[in-house]
Design an enzyme around this catalytic site. Structure first.
Site, PDB file in Angstrom:
ATOM      1  N   TYR A 232      -1.288  -0.422  11.193  1.00 34.20           N
ATOM      2  CA  TYR A 232      -1.557  -1.077   9.907  1.00 34.20           C
ATOM      3  C   TYR A 232      -0.390  -0.839   8.947  1.00 34.20           C
ATOM      4  CZ  TYR A 232      -3.242  -1.450   5.069  1.00 34.20           C
ATOM      5  OH  TYR A 232      -3.348  -1.735   3.721  1.00 34.20           O
TER       6      TYR A 232
ATOM      7  N   LYS B 257       2.399  -3.437   7.388  1.00 35.68           N
ATOM      8  CA  LYS B 257       2.575  -3.635   5.942  1.00 35.68           C
ATOM      9  C   LYS B 257       4.019  -3.339   5.537  1.00 35.68           C
ATOM     10  CE  LYS B 257      -0.084  -4.510   3.146  1.00 35.68           C
ATOM     11  NZ  LYS B 257      -0.557  -5.840   2.617  1.00 35.68           N
TER      12      LYS B 257
ATOM     13  N   THR C 231       0.820  -1.223   0.000  1.00 40.66           N
ATOM     14  CA  THR C 231       0.000   0.000   0.000  1.00 40.66           C
ATOM     15  C   THR C 231       0.852   1.271   0.000  1.00 40.66           C
ATOM     16  OG1 THR C 231      -1.450   1.285   1.468  1.00 40.66           O
ATOM     17  CG2 THR C 231      -0.136  -0.383   2.528  1.00 40.66           C
ATOM     18  N   ASP C 232       0.283   2.353  -0.501  1.00 36.32           N
ATOM     19  CA  ASP C 232       0.982   3.653  -0.454  1.00 36.32           C
ATOM     20  C   ASP C 232       1.165   4.136   0.990  1.00 36.32           C
ATOM     21  OD1 ASP C 232      -1.683   4.354   0.119  1.00 36.32           O
ATOM     22  OD2 ASP C 232      -1.846   5.879  -1.455  1.00 36.32           O
ATOM     23  N   GLU C 233       0.412   3.531   1.929  1.00 35.40           N
ATOM     24  CA  GLU C 233       0.472   4.007   3.319  1.00 35.40           C
ATOM     25  C   GLU C 233       1.835   3.728   3.961  1.00 35.40           C
ATOM     26  OE1 GLU C 233      -3.042   3.483   5.630  1.00 35.40           O
ATOM     27  OE2 GLU C 233      -4.296   3.392   3.845  1.00 35.40           O
TER      28      GLU C 233
HETATM   29  P1  NAD Z   1      -9.974  -6.855   2.736  1.00 37.82           P
HETATM   30  O1  NAD Z   1      -9.883  -6.494   4.190  1.00 37.82           O
HETATM   31  O2  NAD Z   1     -11.217  -6.546   1.988  1.00 37.82           O
HETATM   32  O3  NAD Z   1      -9.705  -8.422   2.568  1.00 37.82           O
HETATM   33  C1  NAD Z   1      -8.666  -9.097   3.217  1.00 37.82           C
HETATM   34  C2  NAD Z   1      -8.882 -10.595   3.003  1.00 37.82           C
HETATM   35  O4  NAD Z   1      -7.796 -11.290   3.650  1.00 37.82           O
HETATM   36  C3  NAD Z   1     -10.181 -11.103   3.642  1.00 37.82           C
HETATM   37  O5  NAD Z   1     -10.840 -11.959   2.723  1.00 37.82           O
HETATM   38  C4  NAD Z   1      -9.697 -11.875   4.861  1.00 37.82           C
HETATM   39  O6  NAD Z   1     -10.552 -12.955   5.214  1.00 37.82           O
HETATM   40  C5  NAD Z   1      -8.332 -12.362   4.403  1.00 37.82           C
HETATM   41  N1  NAD Z   1      -7.406 -12.635   5.514  1.00 37.82           N
HETATM   42  C6  NAD Z   1      -7.115 -11.835   6.565  1.00 37.82           C
HETATM   43  N2  NAD Z   1      -6.225 -12.426   7.377  1.00 37.82           N
HETATM   44  C7  NAD Z   1      -5.921 -13.628   6.819  1.00 37.82           C
HETATM   45  C8  NAD Z   1      -5.056 -14.669   7.164  1.00 37.82           C
HETATM   46  N3  NAD Z   1      -4.298 -14.638   8.286  1.00 37.82           N
HETATM   47  N4  NAD Z   1      -4.975 -15.751   6.352  1.00 37.82           N
HETATM   48  C9  NAD Z   1      -5.734 -15.824   5.218  1.00 37.82           C
HETATM   49  N5  NAD Z   1      -6.592 -14.864   4.855  1.00 37.82           N
HETATM   50  C10 NAD Z   1      -6.685 -13.769   5.632  1.00 37.82           C
HETATM   51  O7  NAD Z   1      -8.708  -6.176   2.060  1.00 37.82           O
HETATM   52  P2  NAD Z   1      -8.531  -5.467   0.653  1.00 37.82           P
HETATM   53  O8  NAD Z   1      -8.977  -4.061   0.766  1.00 37.82           O
HETATM   54  O9  NAD Z   1      -9.074  -6.324  -0.426  1.00 37.82           O
HETATM   55  O10 NAD Z   1      -6.935  -5.439   0.547  1.00 37.82           O
HETATM   56  C11 NAD Z   1      -6.224  -6.496  -0.074  1.00 37.82           C
HETATM   57  C12 NAD Z   1      -4.739  -6.161  -0.051  1.00 37.82           C
HETATM   58  O11 NAD Z   1      -4.515  -4.930  -0.734  1.00 37.82           O
HETATM   59  C13 NAD Z   1      -4.163  -5.975   1.353  1.00 37.82           C
HETATM   60  O12 NAD Z   1      -2.870  -6.519   1.379  1.00 37.82           O
HETATM   61  C14 NAD Z   1      -4.105  -4.468   1.543  1.00 37.82           C
HETATM   62  O13 NAD Z   1      -3.085  -4.096   2.431  1.00 37.82           O
HETATM   63  C15 NAD Z   1      -3.809  -4.023   0.117  1.00 37.82           C
HETATM   64  N6  NAD Z   1      -4.277  -2.679  -0.236  1.00 37.82           N
HETATM   65  C16 NAD Z   1      -5.601  -2.322  -0.085  1.00 37.82           C
HETATM   66  C17 NAD Z   1      -6.011  -1.033  -0.447  1.00 37.82           C
HETATM   67  C18 NAD Z   1      -7.456  -0.613  -0.334  1.00 37.82           C
HETATM   68  O14 NAD Z   1      -7.752   0.584  -0.562  1.00 37.82           O
HETATM   69  N7  NAD Z   1      -8.395  -1.490  -0.042  1.00 37.82           N
HETATM   70  C19 NAD Z   1      -5.076  -0.107  -0.949  1.00 37.82           C
HETATM   71  C20 NAD Z   1      -3.736  -0.501  -1.066  1.00 37.82           C
HETATM   72  C21 NAD Z   1      -3.357  -1.792  -0.729  1.00 37.82           C
HETATM   73  P1  TYD Z   2     -10.212   4.693   4.916  1.00 42.30           P
HETATM   74  O1  TYD Z   2     -11.244   4.284   3.920  1.00 42.30           O
HETATM   75  O2  TYD Z   2     -10.256   4.124   6.289  1.00 42.30           O
HETATM   76  O3  TYD Z   2      -8.799   4.422   4.232  1.00 42.30           O
HETATM   77  P2  TYD Z   2      -7.293   4.848   4.730  1.00 42.30           P
HETATM   78  O4  TYD Z   2      -7.348   5.363   6.100  1.00 42.30           O
HETATM   79  O5  TYD Z   2      -6.604   3.541   4.643  1.00 42.30           O
HETATM   80  O6  TYD Z   2      -6.830   5.852   3.736  1.00 42.30           O
HETATM   81  O7  TYD Z   2     -10.249   6.279   5.062  1.00 42.30           O
HETATM   82  C1  TYD Z   2     -10.061   7.127   3.940  1.00 42.30           C
HETATM   83  C2  TYD Z   2     -10.061   8.567   4.443  1.00 42.30           C
HETATM   84  O8  TYD Z   2     -11.360   8.855   4.977  1.00 42.30           O
HETATM   85  C3  TYD Z   2      -9.091   8.806   5.568  1.00 42.30           C
HETATM   86  O9  TYD Z   2      -8.511  10.120   5.440  1.00 42.30           O
HETATM   87  C4  TYD Z   2      -9.942   8.739   6.816  1.00 42.30           C
HETATM   88  C5  TYD Z   2     -11.278   9.268   6.350  1.00 42.30           C
HETATM   89  N1  TYD Z   2     -12.455   8.683   7.053  1.00 42.30           N
HETATM   90  C6  TYD Z   2     -13.420   9.542   7.603  1.00 42.30           C
HETATM   91  O10 TYD Z   2     -13.321  10.796   7.528  1.00 42.30           O
HETATM   92  N2  TYD Z   2     -14.491   8.975   8.243  1.00 42.30           N
HETATM   93  C7  TYD Z   2     -14.640   7.623   8.362  1.00 42.30           C
HETATM   94  O11 TYD Z   2     -15.641   7.154   8.982  1.00 42.30           O
HETATM   95  C8  TYD Z   2     -13.651   6.764   7.799  1.00 42.30           C
HETATM   96  C9  TYD Z   2     -13.766   5.266   7.895  1.00 42.30           C
HETATM   97  C10 TYD Z   2     -12.568   7.347   7.142  1.00 42.30           C
END
Ligand code: NAD
Ligand code: TYD
Length: 332
Positions: free
Chosen positions: A147, A151, A123-125
């Site tokens: 988090y 990562k 992630t960019d985070e």
């Molecule tokens: P999500 O939370 O929707 O899904 C995570 C999945 O992982 C779930 O199905 C969960 O059951 C499974 N999981 C969790 N712990 C596990 C374990 N110990 N063993 C096996 N399975 C397990 O997440 P997402 O948003 O789809 O993110 C997927 C990946 O992309 C992650 O690595 C996250 O860090 C990365 N990512 C997400 C975003 C975003 O905006 N959603 C952005 C950048 C990177």
């Molecule tokens: P989020 O979807 O939790 O993603 P991330 O923190 O990983 O970027 O949040 C996106 C942005 O929205 C972040 O700046 C936090 C803000 N946010 C709110 O203002 N209210 C909320 O209830 C949530 C969940 C997030």
């Protein structure tokens, strides 16, 4: 190619599994997922009976389960993770376990079984808050919450396995994703579903934090490209190129949902809230990727999807979610 996708029952994972099965008729996919609160078999019910798809319930921290699932696999895409910043502030243990130790378990198994490729999804985070400019792949990692720190730990371990053992890892770091099947704790689906129910939209702090939004299908296309064309030992940023303040995003969601701005409810800021993320994505663009979806169109599609799929999200907003939500917003 036979793929092992971990975390395939989550948001990006389920979109990616569907993408691979549609884009590569010769490929097959094993989905290894623990089914935490964020994993949902309903996300893939349309492909559940495809003979090229197999689901295995299991934990990436379990070396025996991982070795078993890896049999005959050409590549692993690791999407399994604990992913929600707010939860990592309340219960960081599981983040460290899955996002660091889980990556270690996968790396060891990939090394031992000589699997040709491990694409680790990050992630960019991990770059931390970026006040000016955009993060490049070579920039230092400065994570600011449990988090992103977990990562970053997983990323560094993967790169260390490349350096020391030449374990064939590649990493993608993407910006914030949105689209269908995202668990309604993340801001876009939370705000859409609250708006549908005329519930308050809890906007943190001054609402001026900036995120760089990427439609999930564009991320899936980029991940697929890096999986097949990316160079071992390298990191690829995947940025949507659409930076927007949370308050602007919130107003856009309300407009699309046809709901009043009076639903916007400022709440106490998230501790350690990163002000801005921004990615320089030239490297993946040089591989031949560019986002295909315009932000406004993709957001409208997403709002329409949640409005049409109440049967998918309503059960998710009861039970465990209700308890989480009460703890989260009760504490603010
Ligand atoms: P999500 O939370 O929707 O899904 C995570 C999945 O992982 C779930 O199905 C969960 O059951 C499974 N999981 C969790 N712990 C596990 C374990 N110990 N063993 C096996 N399975 C397990 O997440 P997402 O948003 O789809 O993110 C997927 C990946 O992309 C992650 O690595 C996250 O860090 C990365 N990512 C997400 C975003 C975003 O905006 N959603 C952005 C950048 C990177
Ligand atoms: P989020 O979807 O939790 O993603 P991330 O923190 O990983 O970027 O949040 C996106 C942005 O929205 C972040 O700046 C936090 C803000 N946010 C709110 O203002 N209210 C909320 O209830 C949530 C969940 C997030």
């Amino acid at each position: 190619m036979k793929l092992l996708v971990t975390g395939g029952a989550g948001f990006i994972g389920s979109n990616f599994v569907r993408h691979v099965l549609a884009a590569h008729p010769e490929d097959s996919v094993v989905n290894l997922d623990k089914l935490t609160y964020a994993g949902n078999p309903a996300n893939l019910e349309d492909v559940a009976h495809d003979p090229r798809y197999r689901f295995v319930q299991g934990d990436i921290c379990d070396a025996t389960v991982v070795r078993d699932a890896l049999k005959g696999v050409d590549a692993v895409v690791n999407m399994a993770a604990c992913t929600h910043v707010d939860r990592s502030l309340m219960e960081p243990d599981e983040f460290l376990r899955t996002d660091v130790f889980g990556v270690f378990t996968l790396l060891e198994a990939v090394r031992e079984l000589k699997i040709p490729r491990l694409l680790h999804i990050s992630t960019d985070e991990v770059y931390g808050s970026v006040e000016r400019g955009s993060s490049r792949e070579s920039d230092p990692l400065r994570p600011s919450n449990p988090y992103s720190a977990s990562k970053a730990g997983g990323d560094l371990l993967a790169l260390a396995y490349w350096q020391t053992h030449k374990t064939p890892v590649v990493i993608t770091r993407s910006s914030n994703n949105f689209g269908p099947y995202q668990y309604p704790e993340k801001v876009i689906p939370l705000f859409i579903t609250n708006a549908v129910d005329d519930q308050p939209l809890p906007l943190y702090g001054d609402g001026k934090n900036v995120r760089d939004w990427l439609y999930v299908l564009d991320n899936c296309a980029a991940i697929d490209l890096v999986l097949r064309k990316g160079k071992e030992g390298e990191v690829y940023n995947i940025g949507g190129g659409h930076e927007v303040e949370n308050i602007v995003l919130t107003r856009q969601i309300l407009k699309l949902a046809g709901k009043p701005e009076t639903l916007i409810t400022p709440v106490k800021d998230r501790p350690g809230h990163d002000r801005r993320y921004s990615l320089d994505a030239k490297k993946v663009q040089q591989l031949g990727w560019a986002p295909r979806h315009k932000f406004g169109d993709a957001l409208a599609t997403t709002v329409a999807w949640y409005r049409a799929r109440e049967a998918w999200w309503r059960p998710l907003k009861s039970g465990e979610f209700r308890a989480y939500y009460a703890k989260q917003y009760g504490a603010r």
